[in-house]
Scaffold this motif. Structure first.
Motif, mmCIF file in Angstrom:
data_model
loop_
_atom_site.group_PDB
_atom_site.id
_atom_site.type_symbol
_atom_site.label_atom_id
_atom_site.label_comp_id
_atom_site.label_asym_id
_atom_site.label_seq_id
_atom_site.Cartn_x
_atom_site.Cartn_y
_atom_site.Cartn_z
ATOM 1 N N PRO A 93 -43.987 -17.150 15.516
ATOM 2 C CA PRO A 93 -43.530 -18.380 14.860
ATOM 3 C C PRO A 93 -42.207 -18.921 15.388
ATOM 4 C CG PRO A 93 -44.356 -16.819 13.250
ATOM 5 C CD PRO A 93 -44.302 -16.088 14.540
ATOM 6 N N VAL A 94 -41.258 -18.036 15.744
ATOM 7 C CA VAL A 94 -39.962 -18.528 16.216
ATOM 8 C C VAL A 94 -40.104 -19.198 17.582
ATOM 9 C CG1 VAL A 94 -37.639 -17.849 16.917
ATOM 10 C CG2 VAL A 94 -38.655 -16.860 14.859
ATOM 11 N N VAL A 95 -40.879 -18.588 18.490
ATOM 12 C CA VAL A 95 -41.098 -19.206 19.804
ATOM 13 C C VAL A 95 -41.846 -20.530 19.661
ATOM 14 C CG1 VAL A 95 -42.320 -18.931 22.004
ATOM 15 C CG2 VAL A 95 -40.992 -17.042 21.075
ATOM 16 N N SER A 96 -42.706 -20.635 18.671
ATOM 17 C CA SER A 96 -43.446 -21.888 18.479
ATOM 18 C C SER A 96 -42.518 -23.059 18.166
ATOM 19 C CB SER A 96 -44.474 -21.723 17.358
ATOM 20 O OG SER A 96 -43.838 -21.593 16.085
ATOM 21 N N LEU A 97 -41.329 -22.768 17.663
ATOM 22 C CA LEU A 97 -40.371 -23.831 17.359
ATOM 23 C C LEU A 97 -39.837 -24.503 18.620
ATOM 24 C CD1 LEU A 97 -38.321 -22.087 14.525
ATOM 25 C CD2 LEU A 97 -40.049 -23.863 14.246
ATOM 26 N N VAL A 98 -39.930 -23.829 19.758
ATOM 27 C CA VAL A 98 -39.449 -24.403 21.019
ATOM 28 C C VAL A 98 -40.605 -24.623 21.990
ATOM 29 C CG1 VAL A 98 -37.135 -23.445 20.811
ATOM 30 C CG2 VAL A 98 -38.922 -22.092 21.895
ATOM 31 N N SER A 99 -41.834 -24.565 21.490
ATOM 32 C CA SER A 99 -43.015 -24.748 22.331
ATOM 33 C C SER A 99 -43.525 -26.179 22.233
ATOM 34 C CB SER A 99 -44.118 -23.767 21.924
ATOM 35 O OG SER A 99 -43.658 -22.430 21.977
ATOM 36 N N SER A 100 -44.370 -26.563 23.198
ATOM 37 C CA SER A 100 -44.984 -27.890 23.190
ATOM 38 C C SER A 100 -46.064 -27.948 22.120
ATOM 39 C CB SER A 100 -45.592 -28.201 24.559
ATOM 40 O OG SER A 100 -44.599 -28.175 25.569
ATOM 41 N N ASP A 101 -46.084 -29.024 21.355
ATOM 42 C CA ASP A 101 -47.111 -29.178 20.341
ATOM 43 C C ASP A 101 -48.212 -30.114 20.851
ATOM 44 O OD1 ASP A 101 -45.885 -31.608 20.315
ATOM 45 O OD2 ASP A 101 -45.507 -31.677 18.164
ATOM 46 N N TYR A 102 -49.178 -30.407 20.007
ATOM 47 C CA TYR A 102 -50.323 -31.227 20.388
ATOM 48 C C TYR A 102 -49.885 -32.613 20.860
ATOM 49 C CZ TYR A 102 -54.244 -34.421 19.705
ATOM 50 O OH TYR A 102 -55.177 -35.409 19.867
ATOM 51 N N PHE A 103 -48.965 -33.232 20.135
ATOM 52 C CA PHE A 103 -48.541 -34.589 20.482
ATOM 53 C C PHE A 103 -47.833 -34.619 21.837
ATOM 54 C CE2 PHE A 103 -48.485 -34.463 15.771
ATOM 55 C CZ PHE A 103 -49.499 -35.383 15.545
ATOM 56 N N GLN A 104 -47.102 -33.555 22.134
ATOM 57 C CA GLN A 104 -46.417 -33.498 23.410
ATOM 58 C C GLN A 104 -47.412 -33.306 24.553
ATOM 59 O OE1 GLN A 104 -43.225 -30.671 23.226
ATOM 60 N NE2 GLN A 104 -41.827 -32.061 24.265
ATOM 61 N N GLN A 105 -48.466 -32.569 24.301
ATOM 62 C CA GLN A 105 -49.465 -32.319 25.332
ATOM 63 C C GLN A 105 -50.255 -33.575 25.686
ATOM 64 O OE1 GLN A 105 -51.787 -29.091 23.754
ATOM 65 N NE2 GLN A 105 -50.081 -27.625 23.832
ATOM 66 N N HIS A 249 -34.175 -22.411 24.038
ATOM 67 C CA HIS A 249 -34.227 -23.842 24.372
ATOM 68 C C HIS A 249 -35.645 -24.338 24.620
ATOM 69 C CE1 HIS A 249 -29.846 -23.798 24.713
ATOM 70 N NE2 HIS A 249 -29.968 -22.712 25.447
ATOM 71 N N ASN A 250 -36.488 -23.533 25.240
ATOM 72 C CA ASN A 250 -37.863 -23.929 25.518
ATOM 73 C C ASN A 250 -38.747 -22.691 25.514
ATOM 74 O OD1 ASN A 250 -37.935 -22.823 28.372
ATOM 75 N ND2 ASN A 250 -36.291 -24.337 28.583
ATOM 76 N N GLN A 251 -40.043 -22.915 25.581
ATOM 77 C CA GLN A 251 -40.992 -21.810 25.432
ATOM 78 C C GLN A 251 -40.851 -20.773 26.544
ATOM 79 O OE1 GLN A 251 -45.057 -23.098 25.296
ATOM 80 N NE2 GLN A 251 -45.876 -21.052 24.941
ATOM 81 N N THR A 252 -40.744 -21.233 27.783
ATOM 82 C CA THR A 252 -40.669 -20.299 28.908
ATOM 83 C C THR A 252 -39.423 -19.431 28.826
ATOM 84 O OG1 THR A 252 -41.862 -21.878 30.310
ATOM 85 C CG2 THR A 252 -40.652 -20.116 31.417
ATOM 86 N N GLN A 253 -38.286 -20.069 28.583
ATOM 87 C CA GLN A 253 -37.032 -19.316 28.490
ATOM 88 C C GLN A 253 -37.036 -18.387 27.296
ATOM 89 O OE1 GLN A 253 -34.504 -20.603 25.958
ATOM 90 N NE2 GLN A 253 -33.203 -18.810 26.299
ATOM 91 N N ALA A 254 -37.592 -18.837 26.168
ATOM 92 C CA ALA A 254 -37.604 -18.010 24.955
ATOM 93 C C ALA A 254 -38.456 -16.765 25.155
ATOM 94 C CB ALA A 254 -38.125 -18.843 23.783
ATOM 95 N N GLN A 255 -39.652 -16.923 25.713
ATOM 96 C CA GLN A 255 -40.524 -15.767 25.932
ATOM 97 C C GLN A 255 -39.901 -14.790 26.916
ATOM 98 O OE1 GLN A 255 -44.131 -17.791 27.125
ATOM 99 N NE2 GLN A 255 -44.945 -17.792 25.034
ATOM 100 N N ARG A 256 -39.289 -15.308 27.968
ATOM 101 C CA ARG A 256 -38.673 -14.433 28.971
ATOM 102 C C ARG A 256 -37.497 -13.663 28.387
ATOM 103 N NH1 ARG A 256 -37.267 -18.141 32.256
ATOM 104 N NH2 ARG A 256 -35.076 -18.260 31.602
ATOM 105 N N ASP A 257 -36.620 -14.363 27.659
ATOM 106 C CA ASP A 257 -35.430 -13.712 27.124
ATOM 107 C C ASP A 257 -35.783 -12.714 26.014
ATOM 108 O OD1 ASP A 257 -33.961 -15.122 28.898
ATOM 109 O OD2 ASP A 257 -32.981 -16.437 27.446
ATOM 110 N N LEU A 258 -36.726 -13.056 25.167
ATOM 111 C CA LEU A 258 -37.113 -12.133 24.103
ATOM 112 C C LEU A 258 -37.778 -10.881 24.676
ATOM 113 C CD1 LEU A 258 -38.424 -14.595 21.361
ATOM 114 C CD2 LEU A 258 -36.336 -13.234 21.291
ATOM 115 N N HIS A 259 -38.541 -11.061 25.733
ATOM 116 C CA HIS A 259 -39.147 -9.897 26.393
ATOM 117 C C HIS A 259 -38.061 -8.987 26.958
ATOM 118 C CE1 HIS A 259 -41.065 -7.642 29.701
ATOM 119 N NE2 HIS A 259 -42.134 -7.641 28.907
ATOM 120 N N ASP A 260 -37.047 -9.575 27.583
ATOM 121 C CA ASP A 260 -35.950 -8.770 28.128
ATOM 122 C C ASP A 260 -35.164 -8.091 27.016
ATOM 123 O OD1 ASP A 260 -36.565 -9.340 30.743
ATOM 124 O OD2 ASP A 260 -35.119 -10.978 30.939
ATOM 125 N N LEU A 261 -34.916 -8.789 25.926
ATOM 126 C CA LEU A 261 -34.156 -8.200 24.825
ATOM 127 C C LEU A 261 -34.850 -6.957 24.286
ATOM 128 C CD1 LEU A 261 -33.047 -11.318 22.726
ATOM 129 C CD2 LEU A 261 -31.674 -9.997 24.324
#
Length: 335
Positions: A93-105, A249-261
């Motif tokens: 859910p937290v990563v979804s806050l910085v992910s692209s939604d349907y309208f953005q796609q 800030h965005n989905q890619t950065q969030a997933q990468r940083d959380l994985h490293d953490l």
């Protein structure tokens, strides 16, 4: 002469009506006007207070806006019971806050608008994750006896959170840095190779060894620099406003940083006592802001307690273009 005086006194006694004076005074005279003014003031107060309460109560739009965020992330927070659930929540859910939604796609937003949106709501800034930690303390006598029998057991224990046990306070006063739970040596006093931090390269995707102390989220940030204050909450009463911070800030950065953490830096360990997730969004259609805070407290027992708050704010609450807005502002000034 004496007889004449007695006869005069008898005549005066016949005319006496029992009062101390010939002029009779009404004890209620002069009380009606103050009572009437007091009643009028009370009625005005009740009417004004009632109008303010009706005018300031959440509207249907505000309730629906609050419900949106409760469904998006709030309900999932309730499933966080143990530390594994916390990582699932952060990566979901937290990563979804910085992910692209349907309208953005489907590129439904205004062309050239580079702001981040979710469900048609513009994100204000980043999603911030803040960690609060405790410093080590002496163990209880039972653990001390266990250590005497087995020297491999940890000699340091981590108590319930309190302002006095906050690692950040010792960092500010003693100028130290992040200290892992399995060692009593601060990271700044360890060689870079012994700090055990690796980071994923955003371009190549390869892991590289880095100094933990060179990473922002391993350096304590004081409350005044974060514009924070002490926060009352559940079991521990108050949490200090500072901490270790990482921004998504965005989905890619969030997933990468959380994985490293989680897998490459061990950012959350036994000394972690609370994780704060803060974010805010603005809906232009409703002219409403939401300021949200999600909290997970990690108790010494190993269980997690959760807390959530969604504050919906309407900055233009007193619209002077309407009579109702002008009257509402006038009533608040009167109160």
């Amino acid at each position: 002469p004496i007889k004449g005086i007695k006869e005069g006194n008898e005549e005066e006694m016949d005319d006496w009506d029992g009062s101390d004076s010939q002029v009779s005074v009404d004890p209620n005279a002069g009380r009606l006007k103050p009572w009437f003014l007091g009643t009028c003031k009370y009625i005005i107060f009740i009417v004004t207070f009632t109008f303010i309460q009706i005018g300031l109560r959440p509207t249907a739009d505000m309730r629906q806006f609050t419900s949106l965020w409760d469904l998006a992330v709030g309900n999932s927070l309730g499933s966080v019971v143990f530390i594994d659930n916390l990582w699932t929540f952060l990566n979901g859910p937290v990563v979804s806050l910085v992910s692209s939604d349907y309208f953005q796609q489907i590129e439904a937003y205004w062309p050239g608008d580079e702001n981040a949106y979710i469900y048609g709501n513009r994100r204000m800034g980043s999603v911030r994750i803040r960690q609060v930690r405790v410093k080590g303390a002496e163990c209880m006598p039972t653990q001390t006896r266990f250590i005497q029998q087995d020297s491999s057991l940890p000699p340091i224990c981590y108590p319930q959170y309190s302002l006095g046990s906050d690692e950040g306070l010792s960092i500010v006063l003693k100028n130290t840095t992040f200290t892992r739970s399995q060692t009593a040596t601060p990271l700044r006093d360890l060689p870079c190779a012994e700090q055990n931090c690796r980071q994923t390269d955003p371009v190549s995707g390869n892991l590289t060894d880095v100094c933990c102390t060179d990473l922002r989220h391993f350096n304590y940030i004081r409350d005044k620099d974060l514009n924070e204050s002490t926060v009352p909450f559940l079991a521990s009463r108050y949490f200090w406003g500072g901490g270790y911070v990482i921004d998504l800030h965005n989905q890619t950065q969030a997933q990468r940083d959380l994985h490293d953490l989680r897998y490459n830096q061990d950012w959350i360990d036994l000394k972690t006592r609370a994780i704060f997730v803060d974010f805010s969004f603005y809906n232009a259609n409703l002219d409403l802001f939401v300021v949200a805070r999600l909290v997970v407290e990690l108790l010494p027992s190993g269980k997690c307690l959760t807390f959530k708050t969604f504050r919906v704010i309407q900055l233009n609450r007193y619209s002077l273009d309407t009579n109702a807005g002008t009257l509402l502002l006038g009533c608040q000034l009167v109160m």
